[in-house]
Design a protein around this motif. Structure first.
Motif: not given
Length: 347
Positions: A60-64, A117-123, A141-142, A146-153
Motif C-alpha cells: 500500500p502507498a501513502r494516501a489520505c 489540488v495536484a494530489g487530488l484523485r478520484r478512486g 492505492v486501492r 476522493l483521496l490525496w496522495s503525493s503529486p510527484f510519483p
C-alpha cells in the motif's frame, strides 16, 4: 644446561621432568549444522515459475482522504483573501521586513493550494493506482472516493475487477496427433498490480499467450474421441470437459501466478476438428457408432434365437438332430437380424 626440546612436542621430554610451559587451550569449533535434504521432485512433476523478488510485490502507498486537501485549499484561499484585504502588497524598491512577509505568505499559500489540488484523485471501485517515482515502485492505492496522495510519483490506473476473455479457435493437437480447434473461456483478475505492470510489458497479452501454451500442453495428453467397441473398456478423452477444465485451470494459474494474475477458471466452450480432418473423423465416428449398433443388434438377435430354440426343444414340438438344429438356428438368425435391421432403418 637444559635438554633440547622440539617446539612441536607439547609434553615434557622426560617423565620425571616437570613441564612449566603453559598448555594452550583450544576451543572446539562448533559443528556446522547438517544440511536439510530437499525432497526429491516427483517423477513427471513440472516445476512452477520462479517467484519474483519480494521488492516487486504490491504494497500500500501513502494516501489520505481528499477532503483534507479541500479543507487546506479553502484555508489557503481565506488566508490569501485576508492578506489582500488588510495588507499593502505593492512592491517597493527597498522593502522592510514588515513589508516583505505578506507577499511571501501569499506565495506560500499559493504553493500549498497548488500541491493540494495536484494530489487530488478520484478512486473508483474496481480500479487501483500504481505509483512510480524515477522508475522505482512506490506503492499501490486501492482506496475509493476522493483521496490525496503525493503529486510527484507517476500514476498508472490498473483494472482489478473480475474479467473474462474468450479465445479465438486455437490450433492444437491431441494425443493421437489429430488437429483440433478448441475455444476457451478464461475468468481472471489482477491480484498483484506491481507485478502485473512492472514484470511484463503487457499482462493481458501475456495471459493470452499462456492460454495458448497451456491448452496445447493439456490437450496433447488425451485423445479427442474414443472409437472403442463395447467390451473393450472406456478410455479418458477430451470430451470430459469437467476434468479437462480443472486441469487447464491448474496449469494456467501456475503459469500466471508469477506476474500477479489470478485465474479462477479456464473452461473449453467447444472442441471441433480442424477442417482438413473433419470429414475423415466424422466418417470414423459414424463407423464406430454403426459398429456399436450392429453389435447390440446381433446380441439381441442371438438371445432371441437361443430363447426360441430352447422353447421348441423343451415343449417337444419337433424332434431335431444336430444338423436340423444348426439349420434352424441359421434360418432364425437371418430372419431376426433382417427384421431388426429393417425396423432400425425405418426408424
Amino acid at each position: 644446561m637444559r635438554p633440547y626440546r622440539d617446539p612441536l612436542v607439547l609434553g615434557p621430554l622426560f617423565r620425571d621432568e616437570e613441564d612449566t610451559t603453559p598448555t594452550p587451550t583450544v576451543t572446539p569449533r562448533p559443528a556446522a549444522p547438517a544440511a536439510v535434504p530437499r525432497p526429491a521432485p516427483r517423477p513427471g512433476a513440472r516445476s512452477l515459475p520462479p517467484v519474483l523478488d519480494s521488492e516487486v510485490s504490491e504494497r500500500p502507498a501513502r494516501a489520505c482522504s481528499g477532503w483534507w486537501a479541500v479543507f487546506l485549499v479553502l484555508l489557503c484561499a481565506a488566508g490569501a483573501a485576508v492578506l489582500v484585504c488588510h495588507q499593502d502588497l505593492r512592491p517597493t524598491l527597498t522593502p522592510t521586513p514588515a513589508e516583505a512577509w505578506p507577499p511571501a505568505a501569499l506565495a506560500g499559500c499559493a504553493l500549498l493550494a497548488l500541491a493540494a489540488v495536484a494530489g487530488l484523485r478520484r478512486g473508483r471501485a474496481g480500479h487501483a493506482w500504481t505509483l512510480t517515482l524515477f522508475g522505482r515502485y512506490r506503492g499501490t492505492v486501492r482506496r475509493t472516493g476522493l483521496l490525496w496522495s503525493s503529486p510527484f510519483p507517476r500514476r498508472t490506473r490498473v483494472d482489478v475487477r473480475l474479467r473474462h476473455w474468450r479465445s479465438e479457435p486455437l490450433c492444437v493437437a491431441d494425443a493421437e496427433g489429430t488437429h483440433l480447434r478448441p475455444v476457451v473461456l478464461v475468468v481472471w483478475r489482477v491480484r498483484d498490480t506491481a507485478r502485473a505492470l512492472l514484470c511484463v510489458e503487457d499482462h493481458a497479452a501475456y495471459l493470452r499467450e499462456q492460454v495458448e501454451s497451456s491448452v496445447a500442453r493439456v490437450f496433447a495428453r488425451l485423445p479427442a474421441d474414443s472409437f472403442r467397441l463395447p467390451g473393450e473398456g472406456e478410455a479418458r478423452t477430451l470430451r470430459d470437459t469437467e476434468a479437462l477444465g480443472d486441469e487447464l485451470t491448474r496449469v494456467l494459474a501456475a503459469e500466471t501466478r508469477a506476474v500477479g494474475i489470478e485465474v479462477f477458471s479456464a473452461r473449453p466452450l467447444h472442441i471441433e476438428y480442424a477442417p482438413e480432418v473433419a470429414a475423415a473423423m466424422q466418417r470414423r465416428q459414424v463407423a464406430a457408432i454403426d459398429a456399436r449398433h450392429r453389435d447390440a443388434v446381433l446380441t439381441s438377435v442371438l438371445d432371441a434365437v437361443d430363447d426360441t430354440v430352447r422353447r421348441i426343444s423343451d415343449r417337444g414340438l419337433v424332434s431335431m438332430d444336430d444338423y436340423e438344429r444348426k439349420a434352424l438356428v441359421k434360418d432364425l438368425t437371418v430372419a431376426f437380424y433382417t427384421a431388426r435391421g429393417t425396423a432400425a432403418d425405418a426408424r
